[in-house]
Structures are given as C-alpha cells and as structure tokens.
Design an enzyme around this catalytic site. Structure first.
Site, PDB file in Angstrom:
ATOM      1  CG  HIS A 192      -2.798  -1.928  -2.898  1.00  0.00           C
ATOM      2  ND1 HIS A 192      -3.205  -2.944  -3.738  1.00  0.00           N
ATOM      3  CD2 HIS A 192      -2.751  -2.461  -1.644  1.00  0.00           C
ATOM      4  CE1 HIS A 192      -3.394  -4.042  -3.030  1.00  0.00           C
ATOM      5  NE2 HIS A 192      -3.121  -3.777  -1.758  1.00  0.00           N
ATOM      6  CB  CYS A 223      -6.114  -3.711  -5.339  1.00  0.00           C
ATOM      7  SG  CYS A 223      -5.478  -2.031  -5.644  1.00  0.00           S
TER       8      CYS A 223
END
Length: 365
Positions: A59, A136
């Site tokens: 992420h 993301c």
C-alpha cells in the site's frame, strides 16, 4: 496561504508522529515522498514485511506539506475514496519504506489545488477502487505525476500491474471475440437456421481463442510489453518548480498503455485471420462430411482430424507471425496475395478431404 481542510476528503488520525524528520529546505520548497506499507497478509508484523517484499504486495500514499494522501474503497456512491493521515502512520498497514521523490517549490495552496484536482475526480470515488487495476498505488502515482512529473519506482505496484495486464488482456480478447464472432455469424448465417449454428462458427470461436492465447504467450515470453523505466521513474535529481513542470514530458505509464494497445491490436488481427482460415476449412469439411456413407463416418472423422491438424497448427503460427494472408472482408481481389493464399489453403484442405473420403469409403466397404 489558505490551507483549510478539504471537506470532500476523509481524515484518518494516525498514531504517534513518525520519527522521520524532513530536511531543512529553502523557504517555499516542499519535500514530496511516498510512504510504502506492507499489507496485513498474516497478522504478524515481521512476516508481513517479508511476505510483502517477496510478493510485491504494498500500500502507498503520497506525503507532502506534512500530510499523507491515499486512496481506498467504499460503497458510498459519489463520495471520494481519497483520505489523509499522519505520514507513515496509516493504522491499517505496517510501514515498510519511504521514497523521497523530490523537492518541489510551491505554495501550500498550489499543492492543495493539485490534490483537489486529482483527488476530486470521479475516477477516485470510493466505489471505483479495484485492488488490481485502480488501487492506492495508482492514486499515489497519479498524484506524484501531477506534482512532480515523476512516477514512483515500479516495484511499489509491480505485482498489481502484472495481474492487471493479464486481466486487461483477457477482457480485450473476450470483447474482440464477441464482436468478431457476431460479424462472422452475420456473414455466414444460413437463412432459417439459428445464428449459433452458422457453418464453421465453433471452429472460428475456438481458433480465435487459441490463436489469441498463442500470440499473448509469445509476446509475454518475448518481453515486448516490458517497457523499461526511464528517467521519469524514481526520485528527481534536481529541485522542481510546480509552475515550471514540463508539459511535454513522456509519461512511462501512458507509453506502456500505448504499447499494450498495439500488442492487443496485433493479437486480435492474428486471431481473426487464423479464425477465418480455419472456419473456411471447417465449412468445407462440413459439406464433405455430409456426403459420406454412415458406415464410414468414424473413419472419415479420424482421417480428417489427423490430416487437418498440421494445417490448422501452421495457420495459427503463421497468423501470430503476421504472415498468414486472409481477406477479412467479402471482397477478394483476384491475384491479390490474399486470394493466392486462399486458393493454396483450399488445395491443402481438398487434399486432406480426399484422404478422409478414401478412408471413409474403404471403411464402408
């Protein structure tokens, strides 16, 4: 400058402040960096970090002006999925690494306006989130590009990008087959008979799919789509100015998508050419089979399968190589390369059918 909260975005409170201290920069210059986190794969922090480095599952968020901006999914239609948190303290993940992308001369308001422009797009609403194709890391990359005209290193989103490419390939192939098969059925549909039973339709469908897969495998092995990172990827080597970012800088992501599209086009062209050639043979075979004695059909089927297999294989391979000449429209100009190739394939098919007919007759006697 006005740095009031962006009401359309969500603020996620982090834990205690990071120990990282940004360097002292000239007035008006901001550090832009990427926070990379390992995903919670196992529930054990150290193992997560090891697993993330092996699988490439991360992420990320972009840090600028003391805040970290990221993107996540939810089901609220029309609501942004962009949120901010304390840098390097996103509570949903374990911090893994930081990448300083560069130093940017800009006011707080200029930076916030850029974030509003990127994050306020409908494409970054929560329901648009997709773990593989719109995650993301894609958001952090887009925001980084908007602010610096640079992209994070490939390893940050490499695993998802590889999976996304495979997914896009299948999606493009499925849609191309649907359209091509509909066109074929319209062209060869027999009046009064279901379009699903258009002569050669099954052969067309199977050959299109197998040729498309063969072409994709060769492209994948040949590394055609592996556009290497250029100097627009990774940290900047000099200070940047938001008012003087290059408008003509080539975007490596856009370049890779362009190369992909060229590959898909070549794969579809090969698949259609091979499918039309094989379907023509299948139509001829169907006509010939209908004329065989019932007692010899098993022998005819075996002989046709044996004799036609090398022909179909060679046509698929030629299609992938770009050397199979096939007229994809009704018009077949005499003496054209397509017409000559069509006649040659027809002779090959006729020779195979003759052998099958002889073995059928022998079996029937």
């Amino acid at each position: 400058a006005d740095v009031s909260p962006l009401s359309c975005f969500t603020t996620v409170m982090g834990a205690e402040a990071s120990r990282y201290q940004e360097p002292e920069l000239d007035e008006g210059v901001k550090e832009v960096r990427i926070s990379v986190y390992s995903l919670d794969i196992t529930g054990v922090g150290v193992v997560n970090t090891i697993a993330a480095s092996v699988t490439g599952a991360y992420h990320s968020g972009l840090v600028v002006c003391g805040e970290e901006w990221a993107f996540g999914g939810h089901e609220d239609v029309g609501k942004s999925g962009v949120y901010r948190c304390t840098p390097e303290k996103n509570q949903d993940y374990q911090f893994y690494d930081r990448i300083v992308m560069g130093h940017l001369r800009a006011t707080d308001e200029q930076i916030l306006n850029c974030i509003r422009k990127v994050g306020g797009s409908a494409s970054w609403c929560g329901p648009e989130y997709d773990l593989i194709e719109h995650n993301c890391n894609h958001f952090a990359s887009e925001l980084c590009w908007a602010l610096t005209r640079r992209r994070p290193p490939d390893w940050v989103n490499g695993t998802a990008e590889s999976m996304a490419r495979e997914r896009r390939c299948k999606r493009v192939g499925k849609e191309a087959l649907k359209l091509s098969l509909a066109s074929y059925r319209s062209r060869y549909q027999v009046q009064g008979v279901s379009s699903d039973d258009a002569p050669g339709a099954r052969a067309f469908q199977d050959t299109f799919s197998s040729t498309y897969e063969l072409a994709w495998e060769q492209i994948r092995q040949g590394g055609t789509l592996d556009v290497k990172a250029d100097d627009s990827v990774g940290p900047a080597t000099e200070d940047l100015d938001i008012e003087h970012l290059p408008d003509d800088k080539e975007d490596i992501i856009a370049l890779r998508r362009s190369v992909e599209k060229e590959a898909w086009t070549a794969m579809i062209t090969a698949a259609k050419a091979s499918a039309h050639a094989v379907a023509a043979a299948a139509r001829a075979a169907a006509t010939a089979r209908a004329q065989q004695p019932a007692e010899g059909l098993a022998a005819w089927d075996a002989a046709w399968a044996r004799e036609s297999a090398p022909l179909l294989k060679s046509w698929r391979e030629a299609a992938v190589a770009g050397t199979l000449k096939v007229a994809l429209s009704e018009a077949l100009v005499p003496s054209s390369p397509e017409a000559i190739a069509h006649d040659e394939r027809a002779k090959q098919v006729q020779a195979a059918l003759s052998i099958a007919a002889d073995e059928a007759a022998e079996a029937a006697d």
